[in-house]
Design a protein around this motif. Sequence first.
Motif, short mmCIF file in Angstrom:
data_model
loop_
_atom_site.label_atom_id
_atom_site.label_comp_id
_atom_site.label_asym_id
_atom_site.label_seq_id
_atom_site.Cartn_x
_atom_site.Cartn_y
_atom_site.Cartn_z
N ALA A 62 73.56 40.86 30.23
CA ALA A 62 74.84 40.31 30.68
C ALA A 62 74.87 40.13 32.20
O ALA A 62 75.39 39.12 32.70
CB ALA A 62 75.99 41.22 30.24
N GLY A 63 74.32 41.08 32.94
CA GLY A 63 74.31 40.97 34.40
C GLY A 63 73.55 39.75 34.88
O GLY A 63 74.00 39.02 35.77
N ARG A 64 72.40 39.51 34.26
CA ARG A 64 71.58 38.35 34.63
C ARG A 64 72.31 37.05 34.29
O ARG A 64 72.30 36.09 35.07
CB ARG A 64 70.25 38.42 33.90
CG ARG A 64 69.28 37.31 34.22
CD ARG A 64 67.95 37.53 33.52
NE ARG A 64 67.27 38.70 34.06
CZ ARG A 64 66.06 39.10 33.66
NH1 ARG A 64 65.42 38.43 32.72
NH2 ARG A 64 65.50 40.16 34.18
N LEU A 65 72.97 37.02 33.15
CA LEU A 65 73.69 35.81 32.75
C LEU A 65 74.91 35.58 33.63
O LEU A 65 75.25 34.43 33.95
CB LEU A 65 74.09 35.90 31.28
CG LEU A 65 72.94 35.99 30.27
CD1 LEU A 65 73.48 36.13 28.86
CD2 LEU A 65 72.04 34.77 30.38
N ALA A 83 71.77 31.13 27.06
CA ALA A 83 71.37 30.28 28.19
C ALA A 83 72.42 29.26 28.58
O ALA A 83 72.55 28.90 29.75
CB ALA A 83 70.05 29.57 27.87
N ARG A 84 73.21 28.79 27.62
CA ARG A 84 74.16 27.72 27.91
C ARG A 84 75.61 28.17 27.86
O ARG A 84 76.38 27.94 28.80
CB ARG A 84 73.95 26.55 26.94
CG ARG A 84 72.60 25.89 27.08
CD ARG A 84 72.56 24.55 26.38
NE ARG A 84 72.84 24.65 24.94
CZ ARG A 84 72.84 23.61 24.12
NH1 ARG A 84 72.61 22.40 24.61
NH2 ARG A 84 73.07 23.77 22.84
N TYR A 85 75.99 28.82 26.76
CA TYR A 85 77.41 29.13 26.59
C TYR A 85 77.89 30.19 27.57
O TYR A 85 78.95 30.03 28.20
CB TYR A 85 77.68 29.59 25.16
CG TYR A 85 79.12 29.95 24.94
CD1 TYR A 85 80.07 28.97 24.63
CD2 TYR A 85 79.57 31.27 25.07
CE1 TYR A 85 81.41 29.30 24.44
CE2 TYR A 85 80.90 31.60 24.89
CZ TYR A 85 81.81 30.61 24.58
OH TYR A 85 83.13 30.94 24.41
N THR A 86 77.14 31.27 27.73
CA THR A 86 77.60 32.38 28.56
C THR A 86 77.78 31.97 30.02
O THR A 86 78.84 32.25 30.61
CB THR A 86 76.64 33.57 28.44
OG1 THR A 86 76.46 33.90 27.05
CG2 THR A 86 77.17 34.78 29.17
#
Length: 562
Positions: free
Chosen positions: A23-26, A138-141
């Motif tokens: 989550a942090g990376r996203l 990769a896209r939605y978050t």
Amino acid sequence: MKKRDKSTSTAKAELARLIAPVAGRLRLAGLLAAVSELLWAAQSALVALAIGGLLAPPVLLPIWEAALGFMALMGLRAALDAAAQALASRGATRLVSTERQALISAAARLDARASGLTPAELASLAGEKLALLGPFAARYTPAEMRSRIVPLALILMTLPFSWIAVLIFLIALPLIPIFMALVGIAAQEASEKQMAQMGTLNGALVDRIAAVTDLRLIGAETRAGNDLANVFERLRARTMKVLAVAFLSSTVLELFSALGVALVAIYVGFNLLGEIPWGSWGAPLSPEAGIFLLMIAPTVFQPMRDLSAAWHDRASALAVATDLAAAKETLAREGTLLGYGTPEKPLPPATLRWAGLALRPAPNAAPIRFADGAIAPGEAVALSGPSGAGKTTLLAALAGLIRPDEGAILWGETELNDANADDIRAAMGWLPQAPQFIAAPLAEAITLGREGDLNAALKAAQAEDIIAALPEGLATPLGDIGGGVSGGEARRLMLARAHHAQAAMILADEPTADLDADTAQAVMAGLMGLKAKGAALLISSHDPAVLAACDRVITLEAGGLQ
């Protein structure tokens, strides 16, 4: 409805758990993308100042300075976008690979009685289904984070110039998430049906492949092919339904975005012409302000448009999370084998003993109690008895593939447990009734990476003619069920594996079942060759020839060993 709400809640909780490690990376990826998008406001300001000065002097910013600034910001945006995409991509890859490894590791440790998750269901879930979590991550978050930052920031930038433009944004923007939520219900339902159909297709395909010989013998290839084609057609229909919902959602949300941008453009145009003098804090818009508003209006809606385009990724991810949660619940109910599946050094030969043993042939079945027994090195012992008496269950337990409900299994003075099961199994050769190989070239499937004389092992198992008949010899990949060779040939190849490993104990389950007399004799000769080298043999069989060849016979009745 309550059942569906509970299922959706479970899926959301599971999806949140899946995303948590990355989550942090996203979030960082979404923040970088948001900063990149907000830089468009600075580029728009440069263009507005340069062109506005040409329309209504004086020139506030020379064209060449605006162009240099615009290009510099473009380069910065490109770098931020590349960094955001790389972070999101790595996060998505890590998410999928971590969950896939965890799922396969859990399934690999299931004991021999496990039946809740078929290989086809596991392959479908670990393969194409889990892969659908990648686009969601990769896209939605990142798009979701941008949609929380960019529109609000740009609306605040718009406020000093025109309250009517702000009002248009505030009316049009909320319509997008409302319709996204409405479409999302249909999207998730369609995705769940597609996931279920994927599992059905995998199961049907595995069943047809496993039964291809029987289907040919009874002349049912055409019917089986037609049945499989029908399953494919149902999956195609489900997939098209998912795509239809995705296109519908994108079309509806693009409509609202286009209307919002069009209304701002109409207002700006008429205000500059003097036809709508209100809405800009008492004074008409300047050309610079009008150009700026026209350029940032599409960007106000862009994060929501991207979010809507990725909405079906969320629906697919929720469907996958539902299947994954159900699979984990099923795996948690199944028993696990002893040990950890790590390569270990085999223990030296010793007597295999069991005492007070009680085993369940199935997770919910009544336990079978076995009389105490032992097998010494170099001894050949047969297990005999009717089907259902527990022969296969006992063999699996002795190999640590089933946890005993009661009693103890000992290798010499070492009691079988999690800490030493891998060491004990390393000293054993396992010959199941259904041959199993690793999906690798035959040489590797026999040696399993161990050093030794492969040719001598093939000769001892009378398997040299099998290798000679294969198109690529030892380089031929057989697949995990020995495709390309007969059942008898596959068993002789498993014998070659045992000879090469120099196993101290051989556990064989019905090694001559369904074989012709010559092949059965060759298999028994290979087993007795292992005995001649000092290996102990424990053979489950109904075959009188096998029972006669052994040193003694342990008979199982309905109640266990007698």
